[in-house]
Design a protein around this motif. Sequence first.
Motif, PDB file in Angstrom:
ATOM      1  N   VAL A  66       0.634  -1.047   0.034  1.00 52.24           N
ATOM      2  CA  VAL A  66       0.241  -0.396   0.000  1.00 52.24           C
ATOM      3  C   VAL A  66       0.908   0.666   0.205  1.00 52.24           C
ATOM      4  O   VAL A  66       0.249   1.856  -0.845  1.00 52.24           O
ATOM      5  CB  VAL A  66      -0.742  -0.046   1.524  1.00 52.24           C
ATOM      6  CG1 VAL A  66      -1.666   1.527   1.210  1.00 52.24           C
ATOM      7  CG2 VAL A  66      -1.904  -0.993   0.974  1.00 52.24           C
ATOM      8  N   ARG A  67       2.296   0.711   1.151  1.00 57.81           N
ATOM      9  CA  ARG A  67       2.682   2.492   0.762  1.00 57.81           C
ATOM     10  C   ARG A  67       3.191   2.674  -0.765  1.00 57.81           C
ATOM     11  O   ARG A  67       3.904   3.863  -1.220  1.00 57.81           O
ATOM     12  CB  ARG A  67       3.896   2.563   1.250  1.00 57.81           C
ATOM     13  CG  ARG A  67       3.528   2.266   3.124  1.00 57.81           C
ATOM     14  CD  ARG A  67       4.896   1.914   4.021  1.00 57.81           C
ATOM     15  NE  ARG A  67       5.962   2.773   3.754  1.00 57.81           N
ATOM     16  CZ  ARG A  67       6.671   2.628   4.662  1.00 57.81           C
ATOM     17  NH1 ARG A  67       7.449   1.213   4.624  1.00 57.81           N
ATOM     18  NH2 ARG A  67       8.075   3.279   3.579  1.00 57.81           N
ATOM     19  N   LEU A  68       3.655   1.695  -1.447  1.00 64.46           N
ATOM     20  CA  LEU A  68       4.059   1.876  -2.742  1.00 64.46           C
ATOM     21  C   LEU A  68       3.052   2.392  -3.357  1.00 64.46           C
ATOM     22  O   LEU A  68       3.799   2.858  -4.313  1.00 64.46           O
ATOM     23  CB  LEU A  68       4.671   0.610  -3.423  1.00 64.46           C
ATOM     24  CG  LEU A  68       5.920  -0.285  -2.818  1.00 64.46           C
ATOM     25  CD1 LEU A  68       7.012  -2.113  -2.811  1.00 64.46           C
ATOM     26  CD2 LEU A  68       6.973   0.648  -3.352  1.00 64.46           C
ATOM     27  N   VAL A  69       1.770   1.533  -2.993  1.00 63.68           N
ATOM     28  CA  VAL A  69       0.854   2.123  -4.016  1.00 63.68           C
ATOM     29  C   VAL A  69       0.947   3.981  -3.904  1.00 63.68           C
ATOM     30  O   VAL A  69       0.448   4.774  -5.490  1.00 63.68           O
ATOM     31  CB  VAL A  69      -0.839   1.674  -3.846  1.00 63.68           C
ATOM     32  CG1 VAL A  69      -1.816   3.047  -4.911  1.00 63.68           C
ATOM     33  CG2 VAL A  69      -0.325  -0.069  -4.476  1.00 63.68           C
ATOM     34  N   VAL A  70       0.936   3.943  -2.615  1.00 61.31           N
ATOM     35  CA  VAL A  70       0.869   5.786  -2.470  1.00 61.31           C
ATOM     36  C   VAL A  70       2.070   6.521  -2.977  1.00 61.31           C
ATOM     37  O   VAL A  70       1.873   8.015  -3.710  1.00 61.31           O
ATOM     38  CB  VAL A  70       0.879   6.236  -0.555  1.00 61.31           C
ATOM     39  CG1 VAL A  70       0.679   7.910  -0.821  1.00 61.31           C
ATOM     40  CG2 VAL A  70      -0.825   5.187  -0.734  1.00 61.31           C
ATOM     41  N   TRP A 138     -10.546  -3.531  -2.049  1.00 64.55           N
ATOM     42  CA  TRP A 138      -9.508  -2.963  -2.968  1.00 64.55           C
ATOM     43  C   TRP A 138      -8.338  -4.110  -3.236  1.00 64.55           C
ATOM     44  O   TRP A 138      -8.560  -4.757  -2.775  1.00 64.55           O
ATOM     45  CB  TRP A 138      -8.413  -1.358  -2.583  1.00 64.55           C
ATOM     46  CG  TRP A 138      -9.460  -0.469  -1.366  1.00 64.55           C
ATOM     47  CD1 TRP A 138     -10.780  -0.625   0.090  1.00 64.55           C
ATOM     48  CD2 TRP A 138     -10.143   0.911  -1.492  1.00 64.55           C
ATOM     49  NE1 TRP A 138     -10.775   0.588   0.309  1.00 64.55           N
ATOM     50  CE2 TRP A 138     -10.866   1.551  -1.512  1.00 64.55           C
ATOM     51  CE3 TRP A 138      -9.634   1.518  -4.110  1.00 64.55           C
ATOM     52  CZ2 TRP A 138     -11.368   2.525  -1.675  1.00 64.55           C
ATOM     53  CZ3 TRP A 138     -10.460   2.338  -4.175  1.00 64.55           C
ATOM     54  CH2 TRP A 138     -11.208   3.293  -3.174  1.00 64.55           C
ATOM     55  N   SER A 139      -8.000  -3.445  -4.911  1.00 62.14           N
ATOM     56  CA  SER A 139      -6.786  -4.183  -4.973  1.00 62.14           C
ATOM     57  C   SER A 139      -5.827  -4.112  -5.604  1.00 62.14           C
ATOM     58  O   SER A 139      -5.337  -2.852  -5.415  1.00 62.14           O
ATOM     59  CB  SER A 139      -8.059  -5.505  -6.058  1.00 62.14           C
ATOM     60  OG  SER A 139      -7.358  -5.239  -7.226  1.00 62.14           O
ATOM     61  N   LEU A 140      -5.158  -4.588  -5.135  1.00 58.37           N
ATOM     62  CA  LEU A 140      -3.055  -4.094  -5.498  1.00 58.37           C
ATOM     63  C   LEU A 140      -3.179  -4.298  -7.117  1.00 58.37           C
ATOM     64  O   LEU A 140      -2.050  -3.965  -7.135  1.00 58.37           O
ATOM     65  CB  LEU A 140      -2.356  -4.359  -4.698  1.00 58.37           C
ATOM     66  CG  LEU A 140      -2.695  -4.144  -2.885  1.00 58.37           C
ATOM     67  CD1 LEU A 140      -1.479  -4.600  -2.428  1.00 58.37           C
ATOM     68  CD2 LEU A 140      -2.830  -2.419  -3.543  1.00 58.37           C
ATOM     69  N   ASP A 141      -4.149  -5.203  -8.188  1.00 58.92           N
ATOM     70  CA  ASP A 141      -3.241  -6.008  -8.807  1.00 58.92           C
ATOM     71  C   ASP A 141      -4.286  -5.389  -9.955  1.00 58.92           C
ATOM     72  O   ASP A 141      -5.763  -4.854  -9.358  1.00 58.92           O
ATOM     73  CB  ASP A 141      -3.110  -7.169  -8.833  1.00 58.92           C
ATOM     74  CG  ASP A 141      -3.941  -7.835  -8.573  1.00 58.92           C
ATOM     75  OD1 ASP A 141      -5.653  -7.839  -8.474  1.00 58.92           O
ATOM     76  OD2 ASP A 141      -3.796  -9.198  -7.113  1.00 58.92           O
ATOM     77  N   SER A 142      -4.175  -6.057 -10.602  1.00 59.03           N
ATOM     78  CA  SER A 142      -5.706  -5.310 -12.049  1.00 59.03           C
ATOM     79  C   SER A 142      -6.893  -6.745 -12.400  1.00 59.03           C
ATOM     80  O   SER A 142      -7.667  -7.037 -13.440  1.00 59.03           O
ATOM     81  CB  SER A 142      -5.114  -5.750 -13.626  1.00 59.03           C
ATOM     82  OG  SER A 142      -4.709  -7.246 -13.749  1.00 59.03           O
ATOM     83  N   GLY A 143      -6.920  -7.843 -10.934  1.00 55.16           N
ATOM     84  CA  GLY A 143      -7.972  -8.501 -10.997  1.00 55.16           C
ATOM     85  C   GLY A 143      -9.122  -7.379 -10.061  1.00 55.16           C
ATOM     86  O   GLY A 143      -9.897  -7.015 -10.322  1.00 55.16           O
TER      87      GLY A 143
END
Length: 435
Positions: A66-70, A138-143
């Motif tokens: 999540v920190r990488l997303v931000v 919420w998702s961290l990929d394209s799924g």
Amino acid sequence: MTFPRCGVNDAESHVSWKERMVALASGQKPRRRRKKRYLHQTGKWYKRHLTYRLVNWPWYLPQQQVRLVVKAAFDLWSNVSGLVFWEASGDPADIRLTFFHGDHNDGADNAFDGPGGALAHAFFPRRGEAHFDNDERWSLDSGKGRNLFVVMAHEIGHTLGLEHSPVHNALMSPYYKKLGKDFVLSWDDILAIQNLYGKPPRGPVVQLPGKLFARFQDWSQHLDAPERQESNLSSHYCWSFFDAITIDLKDNLYIFKGGYYWIVSKGGKATGPRPLQELWPRLPSTLDAAAFSEEDGKFYFFKGGRCWRYKGSSLDVGFPQKCSSTGRLPRHPDMAFYFQPLHHLVLFKGPKYYVVNEESLQVEPYYPRSVRDWGGVPAMANGAVTHPDGFVYFFRSDQFWKFDPERLQVVATGKWAPQLRWLGCQEAELNQAVG
């Protein structure tokens, strides 16, 4: 109103966009707007170096990703403007990002309403806050799930002073864009941020394509400090929702999330993750739905409007097919499973379900029908399997519904990770955290 969108009021966005375009076309400097919107004055930050802080995050997402997303979301804007961002170790910070449930003292009109609807909202400078619905998937990929990176980058745009854009493919469109292979920011996004803060002083504009941000689960290798068990992919599906689930004739469960799958044996022991293409060559990187048919002993996979059929690891001749056009199957189905009483595959999409002939991959006559036929099964479920105990288990997010096929109704509900040990999530620490 249930369509996922940003909760920021965009009543004047088209007007300000038109003024900016006219000014740019005429070579004039756009006039600064100072009208009251969304409980405060719009404007911009009067400094170029800003700090941010991630206050909290959804429990089922690993903190490091999540920190990488931000960080990536802030980098997206700094690459095309004169802004520089860094993460603050604590208070105070210029911009704060927080996940909330329901009403969170922003007024009744801004209360979050769970999955769908307004996913997030933000405040313009200089309040420096962006709020996200903690009950959203919420998702961290394209799924499956809402792509956190896209929503995060959009709301950060508001905290920097950007209003909504009427350009359809703009990141700042009020309806969140899908993360494709093209550039994340449109020309309108770049012009808008440079109008406020100028061009980057350190070199040319770095425009980043969406394909770089498709899978934040794979970015964890770039961090030095290992995290707790929630960042361990060996049990990752237990800490989150999954994309699809199915069961074969030997009662082996197959659980799919992102580009990976796990196998859970009849005794509840999970092995994996393994890449999808390792067992099923030519599958896409993520799936919408998966099912194993007891009728022909084959695996069926669905993504977008296409479908794949495998006997073991061998792709059948003529596949993949465009099943949405040739067989009237729904695009992006929520789930698929083999229903023994009908001896057919069943696909769910929103409030409807479809009974499908495996041989022709055509929707059977008199379908689709309403999900209400299933006596309490929720719409938009992740997947379903018929367990050896004779019941059908439906899954959505962290919940399950136990369905009696003889009575055609749901007979029990609960949380699958701590309660259904046959899913391979029996670790005591995990059960306590999820429960």
